[in-house]
Design a protein around this motif. Structure first.
Motif, PDB file in Angstrom:
ATOM      1  N   THR A  51       0.834  -1.208   0.000  1.00  0.00           N
ATOM      2  CA  THR A  51       0.000   0.000   0.000  1.00  0.00           C
ATOM      3  C   THR A  51       0.866   1.253   0.000  1.00  0.00           C
ATOM      4  O   THR A  51       0.599   2.200  -0.763  1.00  0.00           O
ATOM      5  N   ILE A  52       1.897   1.262   0.818  1.00  0.00           N
ATOM      6  CA  ILE A  52       2.809   2.414   0.868  1.00  0.00           C
ATOM      7  C   ILE A  52       3.482   2.612  -0.487  1.00  0.00           C
ATOM      8  O   ILE A  52       3.606   3.745  -0.981  1.00  0.00           O
ATOM      9  N   ILE A  53       3.886   1.535  -1.130  1.00  0.00           N
ATOM     10  CA  ILE A  53       4.536   1.623  -2.442  1.00  0.00           C
ATOM     11  C   ILE A  53       3.576   2.204  -3.475  1.00  0.00           C
ATOM     12  O   ILE A  53       3.956   3.070  -4.267  1.00  0.00           O
ATOM     13  N   PHE A  54       2.332   1.760  -3.464  1.00  0.00           N
ATOM     14  CA  PHE A  54       1.336   2.324  -4.383  1.00  0.00           C
ATOM     15  C   PHE A  54       1.110   3.811  -4.118  1.00  0.00           C
ATOM     16  O   PHE A  54       0.953   4.600  -5.050  1.00  0.00           O
ATOM     17  N   ILE A  55       1.105   4.187  -2.857  1.00  0.00           N
ATOM     18  CA  ILE A  55       0.935   5.596  -2.492  1.00  0.00           C
ATOM     19  C   ILE A  55       2.120   6.424  -3.010  1.00  0.00           C
ATOM     20  O   ILE A  55       1.941   7.524  -3.535  1.00  0.00           O
ATOM     21  N   VAL A  56       3.330   5.886  -2.883  1.00  0.00           N
ATOM     22  CA  VAL A  56       4.519   6.585  -3.386  1.00  0.00           C
ATOM     23  C   VAL A  56       4.417   6.793  -4.896  1.00  0.00           C
ATOM     24  O   VAL A  56       4.686   7.885  -5.404  1.00  0.00           O
ATOM     25  N   PHE A  57       4.007   5.756  -5.627  1.00  0.00           N
ATOM     26  CA  PHE A  57       3.842   5.892  -7.077  1.00  0.00           C
ATOM     27  C   PHE A  57       2.801   6.963  -7.416  1.00  0.00           C
ATOM     28  O   PHE A  57       3.007   7.771  -8.329  1.00  0.00           O
ATOM     29  N   ALA A  58       1.702   6.983  -6.678  1.00  0.00           N
ATOM     30  CA  ALA A  58       0.641   7.964  -6.943  1.00  0.00           C
ATOM     31  C   ALA A  58       1.114   9.390  -6.666  1.00  0.00           C
ATOM     32  O   ALA A  58       0.912  10.291  -7.482  1.00  0.00           O
ATOM     33  N   ILE A  59       1.739   9.590  -5.526  1.00  0.00           N
ATOM     34  CA  ILE A  59       2.223  10.926  -5.166  1.00  0.00           C
ATOM     35  C   ILE A  59       3.286  11.397  -6.155  1.00  0.00           C
ATOM     36  O   ILE A  59       3.276  12.545  -6.604  1.00  0.00           O
ATOM     37  N   THR A  60       4.188  10.505  -6.513  1.00  0.00           N
ATOM     38  CA  THR A  60       5.282  10.863  -7.420  1.00  0.00           C
ATOM     39  C   THR A  60       4.765  11.245  -8.800  1.00  0.00           C
ATOM     40  O   THR A  60       5.216  12.235  -9.388  1.00  0.00           O
ATOM     41  N   GLY A  61       3.834  10.481  -9.330  1.00  0.00           N
ATOM     42  CA  GLY A  61       3.275  10.801 -10.642  1.00  0.00           C
ATOM     43  C   GLY A  61       2.593  12.149 -10.655  1.00  0.00           C
ATOM     44  O   GLY A  61       2.810  12.970 -11.555  1.00  0.00           O
ATOM     45  N   SER A  62       1.783  12.397  -9.651  1.00  0.00           N
ATOM     46  CA  SER A  62       1.077  13.674  -9.570  1.00  0.00           C
ATOM     47  C   SER A  62       2.038  14.838  -9.355  1.00  0.00           C
ATOM     48  O   SER A  62       1.914  15.888  -9.994  1.00  0.00           O
ATOM     49  N   ALA A  63       2.997  14.644  -8.467  1.00  0.00           N
ATOM     50  CA  ALA A  63       3.942  15.723  -8.152  1.00  0.00           C
ATOM     51  C   ALA A  63       4.835  16.059  -9.346  1.00  0.00           C
ATOM     52  O   ALA A  63       5.099  17.234  -9.609  1.00  0.00           O
ATOM     53  N   SER A  64       5.283  15.059 -10.072  1.00  0.00           N
ATOM     54  CA  SER A  64       6.160  15.343 -11.217  1.00  0.00           C
ATOM     55  C   SER A  64       5.399  16.066 -12.324  1.00  0.00           C
ATOM     56  O   SER A  64       5.938  16.978 -12.955  1.00  0.00           O
TER      57      SER A  64
END
Length: 100
Positions: A17-30
């Motif tokens: 779950t944490i890994i999926f959250i990191v991917f989501a935050i990173t995509g949006s932030a970039s």
């Protein structure tokens, strides 16, 4: 999900779950950061027309790579994302950067 956890060497659903959250935050932030970065570089849609979108996507890529490791570190998943990053860059032909 069991296959994915096995493939990535993950033990718990919480870590997944944490890994999926990191991917989501990173995509949006970039994507969000690419707009001011383009502005800072002086790249506008009016100047380069149809080339704006491909240029912006090319600019997002290195931003995404840095943010992936940084946000992964902040959420306690640095080891996973550093290995993920090295593997991805090696597949793209940048393996020489990580020779030990």
């Amino acid at each position: 999900m069991k296959e994915l956890k096995k493939r990535w060497g993950i033990d718990s659903n919480f870590q997944l779950t944490i890994i999926f959250i990191v991917f989501a935050i990173t995509g949006s932030a970039s994507a969000w950061l690419s707009k001011p970065f383009c502005f800072w570089l002086g790249i506008t849609k009016e100047d380069i027309g149809y080339w704006f979108t491909p240029v912006r996507l090319i600019l997002i890529f290195p931003i995404y790579q840095v943010l992936l490791v940084l946000i992964g570190f902040l959420l306690g998943q640095f080891k996973f994302f550093w290995a993920f990053e090295k593997k991805m860059l090696q597949r793209m032909g940048f393996g020489f950067m990580f020779k030990e």
